[in-house]
Enzyme design. Structure first.
Site, PDB file in Angstrom:
ATOM      1  N   ILE A  14       0.824  -1.211   0.000  1.00 14.18           N
ATOM      2  CA  ILE A  14       0.000   0.000   0.000  1.00 14.18           C
ATOM      3  C   ILE A  14       0.861   1.266   0.000  1.00 14.18           C
ATOM      4  O   ILE A  14       0.353   2.371   0.189  1.00 14.18           O
ATOM      5  CB  ILE A  14      -0.979   0.011   1.192  1.00 14.18           C
ATOM      6  CG1 ILE A  14      -0.235  -0.151   2.524  1.00 14.18           C
ATOM      7  CG2 ILE A  14      -2.013  -1.110   1.028  1.00 14.18           C
ATOM      8  CD1 ILE A  14      -1.158  -0.013   3.743  1.00 14.18           C
ATOM      9  N   GLY A  15       2.169   1.101  -0.160  1.00 10.55           N
ATOM     10  CA  GLY A  15       3.020   2.280  -0.352  1.00 10.55           C
ATOM     11  C   GLY A  15       3.660   2.853   0.902  1.00 10.55           C
ATOM     12  O   GLY A  15       3.967   4.043   0.952  1.00 10.55           O
ATOM     13  N   ASP A  35       4.095  -4.511  -7.600  1.00 10.30           N
ATOM     14  CA  ASP A  35       3.486  -5.492  -6.691  1.00 10.30           C
ATOM     15  C   ASP A  35       2.517  -6.342  -7.504  1.00 10.30           C
ATOM     16  O   ASP A  35       1.873  -5.860  -8.435  1.00 10.30           O
ATOM     17  CB  ASP A  35       2.751  -4.803  -5.536  1.00 10.30           C
ATOM     18  CG  ASP A  35       2.537  -5.739  -4.357  1.00 10.30           C
ATOM     19  OD1 ASP A  35       3.091  -5.483  -3.273  1.00 10.30           O
ATOM     20  OD2 ASP A  35       1.810  -6.755  -4.512  1.00 10.30           O
ATOM     21  N   ILE A  58       7.831 -10.078  -9.806  1.00 13.31           N
ATOM     22  CA  ILE A  58       9.224  -9.622  -9.789  1.00 13.31           C
ATOM     23  C   ILE A  58      10.149 -10.682 -10.400  1.00 13.31           C
ATOM     24  O   ILE A  58      11.217 -10.358 -10.927  1.00 13.31           O
ATOM     25  CB  ILE A  58       9.605  -9.223  -8.345  1.00 13.31           C
ATOM     26  CG1 ILE A  58       8.878  -7.910  -8.013  1.00 13.31           C
ATOM     27  CG2 ILE A  58      11.110  -9.092  -8.149  1.00 13.31           C
ATOM     28  CD1 ILE A  58       8.808  -7.546  -6.566  1.00 13.31           C
ATOM     29  N   GLU A  59       9.697 -11.932 -10.368  1.00 16.13           N
ATOM     30  CA  GLU A  59      10.490 -13.000 -10.984  1.00 16.13           C
ATOM     31  C   GLU A  59      10.663 -12.800 -12.490  1.00 16.13           C
ATOM     32  O   GLU A  59      11.525 -13.425 -13.106  1.00 16.13           O
ATOM     33  CB  GLU A  59       9.825 -14.355 -10.740  1.00 16.13           C
ATOM     34  CG  GLU A  59       9.977 -14.837  -9.318  1.00 16.13           C
ATOM     35  CD  GLU A  59       9.188 -16.120  -9.075  1.00 16.13           C
ATOM     36  OE1 GLU A  59       9.342 -17.078  -9.848  1.00 16.13           O
ATOM     37  OE2 GLU A  59       8.406 -16.155  -8.109  1.00 16.13           O
ATOM     38  N   CYS A  80       7.841 -11.773   4.000  1.00 16.72           N
ATOM     39  CA  CYS A  80       8.555 -12.085   5.239  1.00 16.72           C
ATOM     40  C   CYS A  80       8.187 -13.454   5.795  1.00 16.72           C
ATOM     41  O   CYS A  80       8.866 -13.969   6.685  1.00 16.72           O
ATOM     42  CB  CYS A  80       8.271 -11.007   6.270  1.00 16.72           C
ATOM     43  SG  CYS A  80       6.520 -10.757   6.553  1.00 16.72           S
TER      44      CYS A  80
HETATM   45  N1  SAH Z   1       5.987  -2.542   2.268  1.00 13.73           N
HETATM   46  C1  SAH Z   1       4.701  -2.846   1.699  1.00 13.73           C
HETATM   47  C2  SAH Z   1       4.230  -4.255   1.937  1.00 13.73           C
HETATM   48  C3  SAH Z   1       5.148  -5.368   1.616  1.00 13.73           C
HETATM   49  S1  SAH Z   1       4.408  -6.951   1.860  1.00 13.73           S
HETATM   50  C4  SAH Z   1       3.680  -1.852   2.235  1.00 13.73           C
HETATM   51  O1  SAH Z   1       4.028  -0.804   2.737  1.00 13.73           O
HETATM   52  O2  SAH Z   1       2.486  -2.129   2.154  1.00 13.73           O
HETATM   53  C5  SAH Z   1       5.046  -7.824   0.504  1.00 13.73           C
HETATM   54  C6  SAH Z   1       4.374  -7.485  -0.806  1.00 13.73           C
HETATM   55  O3  SAH Z   1       5.085  -8.169  -1.831  1.00 13.73           O
HETATM   56  C7  SAH Z   1       2.931  -7.923  -0.913  1.00 13.73           C
HETATM   57  O4  SAH Z   1       2.131  -6.808  -1.212  1.00 13.73           O
HETATM   58  C8  SAH Z   1       2.918  -8.942  -2.070  1.00 13.73           C
HETATM   59  O5  SAH Z   1       1.779  -8.826  -2.901  1.00 13.73           O
HETATM   60  C9  SAH Z   1       4.180  -8.561  -2.827  1.00 13.73           C
HETATM   61  N2  SAH Z   1       4.824  -9.656  -3.569  1.00 13.73           N
HETATM   62  C10 SAH Z   1       5.175 -10.858  -3.070  1.00 13.73           C
HETATM   63  N3  SAH Z   1       5.777 -11.616  -4.006  1.00 13.73           N
HETATM   64  C11 SAH Z   1       5.819 -10.862  -5.139  1.00 13.73           C
HETATM   65  C12 SAH Z   1       6.339 -11.095  -6.456  1.00 13.73           C
HETATM   66  N4  SAH Z   1       6.910 -12.247  -6.766  1.00 13.73           N
HETATM   67  N5  SAH Z   1       6.205 -10.119  -7.367  1.00 13.73           N
HETATM   68  C13 SAH Z   1       5.602  -8.939  -7.046  1.00 13.73           C
HETATM   69  N6  SAH Z   1       5.112  -8.667  -5.814  1.00 13.73           N
HETATM   70  C14 SAH Z   1       5.211  -9.612  -4.869  1.00 13.73           C
END
Ligand code: SAH
Length: 330
Positions: A14-15, A35, A58-59, A80
């Protein structure tokens, strides 16, 4: 850096990182945000409509894609779950770690890696194999770093959320060697003030008192919607973490807050001394307040409270990250 620091935001949720950057008060531009989760995207885009958003895995990123962006600062919170102390700790074997390991691979292929990196994760990441691979990769690419284990409580915010933070700079950028030796995790910001000595200028002064819960509550909340059903209140009372508006602390709010009572976040007792308990959940807005999200942060209309709690539970404390960004960048 003309036009401000060019930031690439991965696993943007959510940024939280974007709001933390705004709070630092430097000139910056989030050049792209990535994301895979549509619910997170919905909230992110509503808050940052003009930021370029890639809803993708992201992969699938490739080194030339990143080189083209000319990134100064990479901010990211990889999943995490593979590292949580109460989880299975599958680490590199957990499929959710794959995208981060992929990222480290493409880092090695980049011709133009970022000058700065800030990574957030849970306590437990620092002892993982993934962490070992990250350090090895980044060392070979001329990065040096400082690591932190910090909770908002240490910045005077009445909420616990102990998290691991990795701050790195790439040569020729470097840390002041008189400051901290690499490989020592900093767990106490007040000790930093001392150790910094004359180099303390980039350390934001810490508040000397902790605020009370009352300062984060919203007068306008519809209380009836937040009250615990009487049977739930009775049944789970022994395992609840109860706080009042005068408390100086609260539990970490997790993504299951509102769904389960035990261990997911504190419950607010609105009753005065010697009165019968009057229990309610914190609202998502109040949780966002405790997590340092500014007033302008908002959820779009059609997001349910459970979805909000889930997204907030995955997010980060904006104040803590903004504190760390100012250490990294100024
Ligand atoms: N810091 C962020 C939250 C991170 S939680 C905030 O402030 O809200 C981890 C995030 O990584 C999740 O929203 C999940 O959808 C995303 N995510 C996990 N694996 C991913 C991938 N392979 N490619 C893109 N996004 C991914």
């Amino acid at each position: 850096m003309e036009g401000g620091i060019r930031v690439f935001e991965l696993y943007s949720g959510i940024g939280g990182m974007h709001f933390a950057l705004k709070k630092v008060g430097i000139s910056f531009e989030v050049i792209a945000s990535v994301d895979i989760n549509p619910a997170a995207q919905h909230v992110y885009k509503s808050n940052f409509p003009s930021t370029t958003y890639w809803e993708k895995n992201i992969e699938g990123l490739k080194a030339p894609d990143l080189d083209k962006l000319n990134i100064d600062l990479l901010v990211m919170s990889p999943p995490c779950q593979p590292f949580t102390r109460i989880g299975l700790q599958k680490d590199i074997l957990d499929p959710r770690t794959r995208s981060f390991l992929h990222l480290l691979k493409i880092f090695e292929q980049m011709t133009n890696p970022p000058d700065y990196i800030l990574l957030e994760n849970v306590k437990g990441f620092e002892t993982s194999k993934t962490h070992e691979i990250m350090c090895k990769t980044l060392k070979a690419l001329q990065y040096s770093w400082q690591e932190f284990l910090l909770s908002p409580k240490q910045l005077g915010i009445p909420n616990s959320r102990l998290r691991y933070f990795f701050l790195a700079k790439r040569r020729p950028k470097c840390w002041d060697q008189t400051w901290h030796s690499q490989d020592k995790i900093i767990e106490c910001p007040s000790s930093m003030d001392k150790e910094c000595g004359e180099n303390a200028s980039n350390i934001v002064p810490l508040p000397s008192t902790t605020a009370t819960i009352g300062q984060y509550l919203e007068e306008s909340e519809v209380i009836s919607e937040l009250r615990l059903p009487p049977n739930v209140a009775k049944r789970y009372l022994p395992v609840m973490d109860l706080v009042t508006k005068d408390s100086n602390g609260s539990m970490c709010f997790t993504k299951s807050y509102g769904k389960y009572v035990e261990g997911t976040g504190s419950i607010l007792n609105m009753a005065g001394d010697n009165e019968e308990l009057d229990l309610r959940y914190f609202s998502p807005r109040e949780i966002a307040n405790l997590m340092g999200f500014p007033k302008e942060f908002h959820f779009p209309d059609n997001v349910t409270n459970n979805q909000k709690n889930k997204l907030l539970g995955n997010s980060l404390n904006v104040e803590v990250v903004s504190y760390l960004l100012s250490i990294l960048l100024t």
